[in-house]
Scaffold this active site. Structure first.
Site, PDB file in Angstrom:
ATOM      1  N   PHE A  75      19.244   2.747  10.709  1.00 17.25           N
ATOM      2  CA  PHE A  75      18.467   1.678  11.343  1.00 17.25           C
ATOM      3  C   PHE A  75      18.856   0.281  10.866  1.00 17.25           C
ATOM      4  O   PHE A  75      18.306  -0.715  11.342  1.00 17.25           O
ATOM      5  CB  PHE A  75      16.963   1.899  11.114  1.00 17.25           C
ATOM      6  CG  PHE A  75      16.563   1.941   9.661  1.00 17.25           C
ATOM      7  CD1 PHE A  75      16.402   0.774   8.924  1.00 17.25           C
ATOM      8  CD2 PHE A  75      16.336   3.155   9.030  1.00 17.25           C
ATOM      9  CE1 PHE A  75      16.028   0.806   7.588  1.00 17.25           C
ATOM     10  CE2 PHE A  75      15.952   3.207   7.688  1.00 17.25           C
ATOM     11  CZ  PHE A  75      15.799   2.022   6.973  1.00 17.25           C
ATOM     12  N   ARG A 108       0.217  -3.405  -0.283  1.00 19.32           N
ATOM     13  CA  ARG A 108       0.657  -2.222   0.460  1.00 19.32           C
ATOM     14  C   ARG A 108      -0.541  -1.536   1.125  1.00 19.32           C
ATOM     15  O   ARG A 108      -0.431  -1.048   2.243  1.00 19.32           O
ATOM     16  CB  ARG A 108       1.437  -1.281  -0.452  1.00 19.32           C
ATOM     17  CG  ARG A 108       2.733  -1.982  -0.948  1.00 19.32           C
ATOM     18  CD  ARG A 108       3.800  -1.086  -1.435  1.00 19.32           C
ATOM     19  NE  ARG A 108       4.355  -0.231  -0.406  1.00 19.32           N
ATOM     20  CZ  ARG A 108       5.200  -0.623   0.553  1.00 19.32           C
ATOM     21  NH1 ARG A 108       5.568  -1.889   0.646  1.00 19.32           N
ATOM     22  NH2 ARG A 108       5.679   0.244   1.414  1.00 19.32           N
ATOM     23  N   THR A 120       3.729   2.471   7.150  1.00 27.15           N
ATOM     24  CA  THR A 120       4.845   1.864   7.886  1.00 27.15           C
ATOM     25  C   THR A 120       4.721   2.090   9.384  1.00 27.15           C
ATOM     26  O   THR A 120       4.939   1.178  10.180  1.00 27.15           O
ATOM     27  CB  THR A 120       6.184   2.433   7.371  1.00 27.15           C
ATOM     28  OG1 THR A 120       6.273   2.189   5.960  1.00 27.15           O
ATOM     29  CG2 THR A 120       7.366   1.797   8.070  1.00 27.15           C
ATOM     30  N   ARG A 147      -1.135  -3.193   9.892  1.00 31.10           N
ATOM     31  CA  ARG A 147      -0.253  -2.444  10.796  1.00 31.10           C
ATOM     32  C   ARG A 147      -1.031  -1.666  11.849  1.00 31.10           C
ATOM     33  O   ARG A 147      -0.562  -1.539  12.985  1.00 31.10           O
ATOM     34  CB  ARG A 147       0.678  -1.552   9.992  1.00 31.10           C
ATOM     35  CG  ARG A 147       1.743  -2.376   9.260  1.00 31.10           C
ATOM     36  CD  ARG A 147       2.576  -1.534   8.338  1.00 31.10           C
ATOM     37  NE  ARG A 147       3.693  -2.290   7.785  1.00 31.10           N
ATOM     38  CZ  ARG A 147       4.335  -1.941   6.686  1.00 31.10           C
ATOM     39  NH1 ARG A 147       3.985  -0.848   6.026  1.00 31.10           N
ATOM     40  NH2 ARG A 147       5.336  -2.674   6.248  1.00 31.10           N
ATOM     41  N   HIS A 195       5.971  -7.028   6.147  1.00 30.99           N
ATOM     42  CA  HIS A 195       6.783  -6.380   5.106  1.00 30.99           C
ATOM     43  C   HIS A 195       6.128  -6.694   3.774  1.00 30.99           C
ATOM     44  O   HIS A 195       5.524  -7.756   3.604  1.00 30.99           O
ATOM     45  CB  HIS A 195       8.210  -6.951   5.111  1.00 30.99           C
ATOM     46  CG  HIS A 195       8.981  -6.643   3.859  1.00 30.99           C
ATOM     47  ND1 HIS A 195       9.711  -5.494   3.699  1.00 30.99           N
ATOM     48  CD2 HIS A 195       9.104  -7.342   2.689  1.00 30.99           C
ATOM     49  CE1 HIS A 195      10.266  -5.493   2.494  1.00 30.99           C
ATOM     50  NE2 HIS A 195       9.914  -6.607   1.866  1.00 30.99           N
TER      51      HIS A 195
END
Length: 137
Positions: free
Chosen positions: A57, A85, A91, A102, A115
């Site tokens: 990726f 986090r 993710t 997210r 990120h």
């Protein structure tokens, strides 16, 4: 106090949700000690993500991160890396917990809005990649 590095990615900047993400940053008790909006070149993105250069990726990631502006930040609080986090979420937005950045704003595994450093070692590399000591207040 611990510091971590964060990016508001192109997908979030393009959708004009920087303020909504910053609200979650501040609500989680972070102090923003450095922040700027920049447009990464493909070369700068490749340098930043060098640890992924052998991953399939890598090229798509670097193209995505250099397609439009990002907001880079240094965040500070106790246990900053792990807390950021948690605030970001998994993710893959489909697997993220409700209320995380997210889950609320991510579109896909790549376009997941933010990120964050995953360890003290990565924060030690990522922060000076974008900020000099004079820029951190």
């Amino acid at each position: 106090m611990e510091r971590t590095f964060a990016i508001i990615k192109p997908d979030a900047v393009e959708r004009n949700i920087i303020g909504k993400i910053l609200e979650k940053v501040e609500t989680a008790g972070f102090r923003i000690v450095g922040m700027k909006k920049i447009l990464l070149s493909k070369c700068e993105a490749e340098g930043f993500y060098y640890v992924h250069k052998e991953r399939p990726f890598f090229n798509d990631l670097c193209s995505f991160m250099s397609r439009s502006p990002v907001v880079v930040m240094v965040l500070e609080r106790e246990n900053a890396i792990n807390t950021w986090r948690e605030v970001m979420g998994a993710t893959n937005p489909a697997n993220a917990e409700a209320g995380t950045i997210r889950k609320d704003f991510g579109l896909s595994i790549e376009e997941n809005s933010v990120h964050g450093s995953d360890s003290p070692e990565s924060a030690a590399y990522e922060i000076p990649y974008f900020f000099s000591q004079l820029e951190l207040l």
